[in-house]
Structures are given as structure tokens and as C-alpha cells.
Design a protein around this motif. Sequence first.
Motif, mmCIF file in Angstrom:
data_model
loop_
_atom_site.group_PDB
_atom_site.id
_atom_site.type_symbol
_atom_site.label_atom_id
_atom_site.label_comp_id
_atom_site.label_asym_id
_atom_site.label_seq_id
_atom_site.Cartn_x
_atom_site.Cartn_y
_atom_site.Cartn_z
ATOM 1 N N LEU A 107 0.907 -1.104 -0.051
ATOM 2 C CA LEU A 107 -0.065 0.076 0.174
ATOM 3 C C LEU A 107 0.879 1.083 0.134
ATOM 4 C CD1 LEU A 107 -2.955 -1.093 2.502
ATOM 5 C CD2 LEU A 107 -2.849 -0.386 -0.070
ATOM 6 N N LYS A 108 2.051 1.301 0.920
ATOM 7 C CA LYS A 108 2.751 2.375 0.682
ATOM 8 C C LYS A 108 3.654 2.504 -0.464
ATOM 9 C CE LYS A 108 3.809 3.562 5.241
ATOM 10 N NZ LYS A 108 4.747 4.316 6.177
ATOM 11 N N LYS A 109 3.734 1.692 -1.297
ATOM 12 C CA LYS A 109 4.406 1.694 -2.641
ATOM 13 C C LYS A 109 3.255 2.378 -3.737
ATOM 14 C CE LYS A 109 7.777 -1.757 -3.039
ATOM 15 N NZ LYS A 109 7.624 -3.180 -3.798
ATOM 16 N N ARG A 110 2.040 2.403 -3.327
ATOM 17 C CA ARG A 110 1.007 2.767 -4.434
ATOM 18 C C ARG A 110 1.039 4.072 -4.519
ATOM 19 N NH1 ARG A 110 -4.775 0.171 -3.292
ATOM 20 N NH2 ARG A 110 -4.921 2.212 -2.161
ATOM 21 N N LYS A 111 0.765 4.557 -5.836
ATOM 22 C CA LYS A 111 0.658 6.042 -6.233
ATOM 23 C C LYS A 111 -0.093 6.775 -5.393
ATOM 24 C CE LYS A 111 0.529 7.911 -10.633
ATOM 25 N NZ LYS A 111 0.001 7.587 -12.178
ATOM 26 N N LYS A 112 0.350 7.808 -5.199
ATOM 27 C CA LYS A 112 -0.511 8.719 -3.854
ATOM 28 C C LYS A 112 -1.409 9.536 -4.736
ATOM 29 C CE LYS A 112 2.271 7.278 -0.470
ATOM 30 N NZ LYS A 112 3.067 6.502 -1.304
ATOM 31 N N TYR A 113 -0.694 10.292 -5.802
ATOM 32 C CA TYR A 113 -1.469 11.236 -6.518
ATOM 33 C C TYR A 113 -1.330 10.970 -8.158
ATOM 34 C CZ TYR A 113 -3.132 15.419 -8.619
ATOM 35 O OH TYR A 113 -3.937 16.253 -9.215
ATOM 36 N N GLY A 114 -2.456 11.171 -8.874
ATOM 37 C CA GLY A 114 -2.257 10.969 -10.197
ATOM 38 C C GLY A 114 -3.442 10.108 -10.654
ATOM 39 N N ILE A 115 -2.817 9.685 -11.959
ATOM 40 C CA ILE A 115 -4.030 8.787 -12.652
ATOM 41 C C ILE A 115 -3.674 7.546 -12.756
ATOM 42 C CG2 ILE A 115 -3.001 9.742 -15.003
ATOM 43 C CD1 ILE A 115 -5.875 9.837 -15.933
ATOM 44 N N VAL A 116 -4.655 6.664 -12.589
ATOM 45 C CA VAL A 116 -4.322 5.206 -12.491
ATOM 46 C C VAL A 116 -5.289 4.490 -13.309
ATOM 47 C CG1 VAL A 116 -3.328 4.775 -10.405
ATOM 48 C CG2 VAL A 116 -5.775 4.873 -10.456
ATOM 49 N N TRP A 117 -4.910 3.578 -14.176
ATOM 50 C CA TRP A 117 -5.792 2.857 -14.999
ATOM 51 C C TRP A 117 -5.429 1.442 -15.262
ATOM 52 C CZ3 TRP A 117 -2.330 6.409 -16.794
ATOM 53 C CH2 TRP A 117 -1.353 5.769 -17.921
ATOM 54 N N SER A 164 -9.405 3.635 -20.177
ATOM 55 C CA SER A 164 -8.140 3.068 -19.933
ATOM 56 C C SER A 164 -7.413 2.747 -21.280
ATOM 57 C CB SER A 164 -8.274 1.776 -19.258
ATOM 58 O OG SER A 164 -8.596 1.919 -17.933
ATOM 59 N N LYS A 165 -8.196 2.331 -22.150
ATOM 60 C CA LYS A 165 -7.549 2.131 -23.421
ATOM 61 C C LYS A 165 -7.004 3.307 -24.000
ATOM 62 C CE LYS A 165 -10.647 -1.764 -24.695
ATOM 63 N NZ LYS A 165 -11.791 -2.296 -25.658
ATOM 64 N N PHE A 166 -7.528 4.499 -23.927
ATOM 65 C CA PHE A 166 -7.049 5.763 -24.598
ATOM 66 C C PHE A 166 -5.858 6.071 -23.736
ATOM 67 C CE2 PHE A 166 -7.205 10.322 -24.569
ATOM 68 C CZ PHE A 166 -7.072 10.625 -25.981
ATOM 69 N N LEU A 167 -5.835 5.834 -22.387
ATOM 70 C CA LEU A 167 -4.641 6.231 -21.615
ATOM 71 C C LEU A 167 -3.525 5.570 -22.190
ATOM 72 C CD1 LEU A 167 -6.525 7.309 -18.245
ATOM 73 C CD2 LEU A 167 -5.154 8.778 -19.587
ATOM 74 N N SER A 168 -3.549 3.982 -22.115
ATOM 75 C CA SER A 168 -2.697 3.218 -22.466
ATOM 76 C C SER A 168 -2.100 3.589 -24.002
ATOM 77 C CB SER A 168 -3.083 1.768 -22.704
ATOM 78 O OG SER A 168 -3.436 1.346 -21.439
ATOM 79 N N PHE A 169 -3.097 4.002 -24.846
ATOM 80 C CA PHE A 169 -2.594 4.350 -26.196
ATOM 81 C C PHE A 169 -1.871 5.550 -26.076
ATOM 82 C CE2 PHE A 169 -4.043 6.856 -30.084
ATOM 83 C CZ PHE A 169 -3.733 6.156 -30.956
ATOM 84 N N MET A 170 -2.439 6.392 -25.503
ATOM 85 C CA MET A 170 -1.654 8.048 -25.485
ATOM 86 C C MET A 170 -0.435 7.815 -24.685
ATOM 87 S SD MET A 170 -3.228 9.836 -27.567
ATOM 88 C CE MET A 170 -2.560 11.530 -27.197
ATOM 89 N N GLU A 171 -0.186 7.001 -23.625
ATOM 90 C CA GLU A 171 0.949 7.185 -22.530
ATOM 91 C C GLU A 171 2.060 6.823 -23.548
ATOM 92 O OE1 GLU A 171 1.460 4.141 -19.803
ATOM 93 O OE2 GLU A 171 2.398 5.466 -18.523
ATOM 94 N N LYS A 172 2.061 5.550 -24.002
ATOM 95 C CA LYS A 172 3.142 4.765 -24.788
ATOM 96 C C LYS A 172 3.723 6.028 -25.961
ATOM 97 C CE LYS A 172 1.197 0.431 -25.124
ATOM 98 N NZ LYS A 172 -0.059 0.634 -25.848
ATOM 99 N N ARG A 173 2.762 6.678 -26.854
ATOM 100 C CA ARG A 173 3.049 7.593 -27.910
ATOM 101 C C ARG A 173 3.675 8.795 -27.214
ATOM 102 N NH1 ARG A 173 -0.289 3.783 -29.084
ATOM 103 N NH2 ARG A 173 -0.411 3.223 -31.198
ATOM 104 N N LEU A 174 3.328 9.333 -26.088
ATOM 105 C CA LEU A 174 3.755 10.646 -25.655
ATOM 106 C C LEU A 174 4.956 10.290 -24.899
ATOM 107 C CD1 LEU A 174 0.468 11.932 -23.977
ATOM 108 C CD2 LEU A 174 1.635 13.049 -25.924
ATOM 109 N N LEU A 179 -2.539 12.982 -17.497
ATOM 110 C CA LEU A 179 -1.439 12.168 -18.137
ATOM 111 C C LEU A 179 -0.263 13.042 -18.653
ATOM 112 C CD1 LEU A 179 -0.536 9.346 -19.092
ATOM 113 C CD2 LEU A 179 -1.567 9.890 -21.563
ATOM 114 N N LEU A 180 -0.456 14.004 -19.386
ATOM 115 C CA LEU A 180 0.337 15.128 -19.476
ATOM 116 C C LEU A 180 1.195 15.663 -18.442
ATOM 117 C CD1 LEU A 180 -1.726 16.741 -22.457
ATOM 118 C CD2 LEU A 180 0.373 15.667 -22.823
ATOM 119 N N ASP A 181 0.557 16.104 -17.552
ATOM 120 C CA ASP A 181 0.956 16.616 -16.245
ATOM 121 C C ASP A 181 2.040 15.493 -15.817
ATOM 122 O OD1 ASP A 181 -0.193 18.985 -16.139
ATOM 123 O OD2 ASP A 181 -1.461 18.552 -14.292
ATOM 124 N N GLU A 182 1.813 14.330 -15.672
ATOM 125 C CA GLU A 182 2.482 13.175 -15.366
ATOM 126 C C GLU A 182 3.778 13.071 -16.256
ATOM 127 O OE1 GLU A 182 -0.050 10.117 -12.698
ATOM 128 O OE2 GLU A 182 0.979 9.455 -14.437
#
Length: 566
Positions: free
Chosen positions: A21-31, A120-130, A158-161
Amino acid sequence: MGKESFENWTKEELIREIKKLKKRKKYGIVWEAKPEKVAELCKEKLPVLVEDKNKEIKTEKKEPINLLIEGDNYHALSVLNYTHKGKVDLIYIDPPYNTGSKSWKYNNDYVEKDDTFKHSKFLSFMEKRLKLAKNLLKVDGIIIVTIDSYEIFSLGLLLDEIFGEQNRLGILTIEHNPRGRSDDKFFATCHEYALYYAKNSKNAVIEKLDLTPEQAEAFFLKDEISNYRLLPLKRSGSNSRRTDRPNLWFPIYYDPTTKSGSVDKPRGKGFVEIWPIDGKGIERVWRWGKETVKNNLGTEIVFKEANGKLNVFAKDRIKEGRRPKTIWSDPKYDASSHGTILLEKILQKNKAFDYPKSLYAVNDCIKIVTKKKREATVLDFFAGSGTTGHAVLKLNLEDGGKRKFILCTNNENNICTDICYPRLSRVIEEIKNSEGEESVNSKPGNLKYFKTDFVDAEPTDINKKKLVDKSTEMLCLREDCFDFVKKGKFFRIFSNGWGKNLGIIYDDEGINPFKKEIRKLNKNLVVYVFSLDESAREEEFEDVSDLVQLKPIPAVILSVYKRIFK
Ligand SMILES: C[S@@+](CC[C@H](N)C(=O)[O-])C[C@H]1O[C@@H](n2cnc3c(N)ncnc32)[C@H](O)[C@@H]1O
């Protein structure tokens, strides 16, 4: 696992759970990551580009070579990562907006409105490309991403990250549909967003926009310094009363005989004492302090009489331009008239493509980044009908620049072959024909057309030949040198036709014949040497070091080369 079951956990299990749980992302987007076929393929094989020579457009040797790549942009970006890393000034992308109305396919299937994994699909798609795209930007590079309300929240996070919130330069609202969407239930949507991020905001520059004719008109007065307009030196509105800023309450003295002013009381008589008192008799203050007024009395302050009263004005000089605002509303940004209809006119066919941008919207987005970077490389990997390429050509036409573009689009509904490519070739032709022979602007630039392809990593003779040929093309792309000059058994030499040369050596046996050749040529070359061992080659080129600049083969190409040739 239910809450009560924690009581039955062992200490070790609980510790493990807490650590997780401590390792989990504290803030931001998850998918939930959704694997994508094209990305998997790029891991197994070497992605390359293959030129379609029949589609090459040549105008003028010294003009930039623009690239149009037909294929999936994950593939194209992977290749650009070994040809254009850190070389791109600006990325402009207009990805699918994920509206659920058959506008976008993931793994070859349309993503529907009711798909629970659509974000989730959109974010997976965009993350790899960005992530791949970020590597391509120069240290002062900027990326512009357009989007609307369907994905603004997820894409923004996602862009902020990926780029860092501190590198977010601005979020523009562009009125692209002034009539408003008629089929919206609650509000008639008339805008979309353009998000600007820098690779590093400390290095980023956003240029000013030219003043509109109406804005420039207000500055019709002129002196030997520049055009200007007059603004009252007396402050009005908030914080303008004597009680608010007592130090800005002082008299200015005017001498009608010499027509000059002063903040120090002159000796003698005949001067007029002017206080910042308004028409209603309210005591106000000056906009400038005593010292500033004193320093500017010569050229920047004007005294004018009206109705028997002397007023003091300051010259507001014409600006170089205006800082772009965050709301862009102008008929020229209408995507229907300056996108859809414009495209139909260029291609002479109806319903050519549903979602082209207004040429002027893209033009202005690009202009405020590359106004002074006239040799900028602009990338758009969701090119669609090619508006970005058109805008780059138009900007070059306006200011004689040599910006070049790299466009990539898939060929869904033949968008690349039947829309984007014909559009670019017609625009290039039109520019060529519209200007006189002598004009610097009549050389719109060259275009090379590539398709995405793979080289398999199995060590067959066919793959060996393909790897040698394709990696040669990739190195030509990397160095922007395409004209064939000379060939030996184990080497090839290319040039860009105006001073830059490239040498590629495919085997150690090629080194000596290559050196002999370049001594004859007596020209500077960038040189790549394919080699199975890791040893540096500097020593072997010491005797021609004045002519040769050795560069390492990109790691991805080299690793496939080693797998095939070992
Ligand atoms: C919204 S449109 C861009 C329109 C463009 N700005 C214009 O003015 O014409 C997005 C384009 O990206 C293309 N596209 C979608 N997914 C892609 C992918 N994975 N690789 C390459 N192109 C893709 C689509 O075919 C579509 O033409």
C-alpha cells in the motif's frame, strides 16, 4: 478480501500488505494497462520505414525535405527515436477525441461509448506514444495537444505526469465551432482545447502574436521613435485616490512659453501647476512616481489643453505584438469553413474527411512557437488530412522560413493515400505556381513518402540484406542525406547535395577502401561503422580524423544487427 479477514492475517502478511500500500501511487491517474499489438510487435522485430519512391515530390534541392509516414504512429515514433531523438522543435497533435462514435480503433476495434475500459484504452494508447514523443523534443521543445471534453481530464493528468505540471505552459480554449453543436443535450459545445507543454519550461519561449489591423490602428500617432497612442497620466479606477497612494500625488509644472514640463517648481512666474484632480474635483494620483515622470518628460509625456484645462498624457508605444490570450475566438478558427470546406476545395471532392482543423488555428498554434525558429522541425503523428503540413508550408511562404514537417497518419479510410498525400502535393504545386521565378517563397520544399515495415530478427540471408538496406535508409533519414554518391563492396556514401556527407561502412573490411575513397573526395563526412564487437573505431580513422566524424549506430539497430549477423 473482507475487512474482518485482516484479523486472521499473520504479522508477515500484514507487513507485506502495508508495504504494498505504501508503494502505491499517492496522487495522479491510474488505469488498467491494455496491451497493444503494435507495441508488442515492435519489441520482437526491428521497426523501420520503407520509402515509396513513386510518391516523392522534388521541388528545390536546397529546400527542406519533409516526411510523410503512412502507418501506425507507435511504429513511426519508435523509428523516429533512432533517427530524430532530441531533434524536434515542436510537436502538434490532434489525437482521436474518443467520443465513442466510431472515431477511433484500439487493436483494430472501434472503442464504443459504453466500453467500460474506454478511458483505460485511451490512456494506454496515449501514454506509450507521448513517452516516445517526449524523447524527440529538443531541450527547448514544445508539444501542443488538442482535445475536447471527452478526455480533457484524463489526458490533462497524463500530460502532467509525463511532462511535469511545472512544464505546462497553458491551456487554450479555441472556438472551433461558433454555431455550437446542435445535437448536444444541455450545452451547445463550441470549443476545444489546445494544451501546451514544454520539455523544460525554463527553456521555452512563446512568441507574441502580430497586432490585428484594428489594434495597430489605435497607435496612429507617430514621433521619431515609433507609433504611439496617448493615455492619461492621471490614474482612474481602483487605487487611484490621493488617500490610496499619497506618494503619487504631486504637481507637475508646465511652462507655456517653452512648452516644457518639470516636477521641480520653476523660479519666476508664468508656469501652470497641474494636479491629478479629475472632472468631478476628486483628488487622484499620477500613474508614475516623481522620478519616473522627471525622466520621461522629454519624449514620453505630452501636455494638451482642452476646455481651458491642461491635461497630461503619457505615450503608450506600439508593442511588438500581443501576448497570446488563452481564449481564441475568431471566424478564422472555424473548423467547418477553414477545415472541411477548405479541404473539399483543395481536393475537389465532397466529404473528404470529417475532422480537419482550421488551417489558421494550426497555423497560429505553430506560429507562436516557431516565429523566430525559422528552421524548426515540426512533427504531427496524428496528421489526418495533413493540416499541420499545410500550415508549415504556409508559414514558410509568409516569412521565407525553412521549417520542415514530419507527418504520420495511419491509412484508415485511405486518409493517408487519398487525402493527406494529395493535399500536400497540391499545396506544394500551388505554392510553386503562385509565385514568380525569382521569389524566395516559390520553393515550397520536398516531400518523401514512407511506409512502416519490420525487419525480422531471424538470421536468414533475406533478413540480412533487408537489415543492411533499411538501416542504411534510417541512417540517411537521421542525417538528412539521401543523394547517393558512391558505393564500394562494404560501404556507401551519401550527400544532401549542399555540403553534408554521410558514410556507412558495413564490415571492418570496408574501412580501408572507404578511407581511400574519402581521401579522393576530400570532403567532411559523418561516418557510421557496423561492427560485431564493441571496440571503438576512432584509432582506425586517426589518419583521416580531419575528414571524419564517427557516430555510434543507434543501439536498437545495432542489437538486431548483432542478432542477425552473429
Ligand atoms: C482527429 S484526426 C486528426 C486531424 C488532423 N488534425 C487534420 O486537421 O486533418 C486523427 C487522425 O489520426 C489518425 N490515427 C488514429 N490512430 C492512429 C495511429 N495509431 N497511428 C497513426 N494515425 C492514427 C486517424 O486516422 C485520424 O486521421
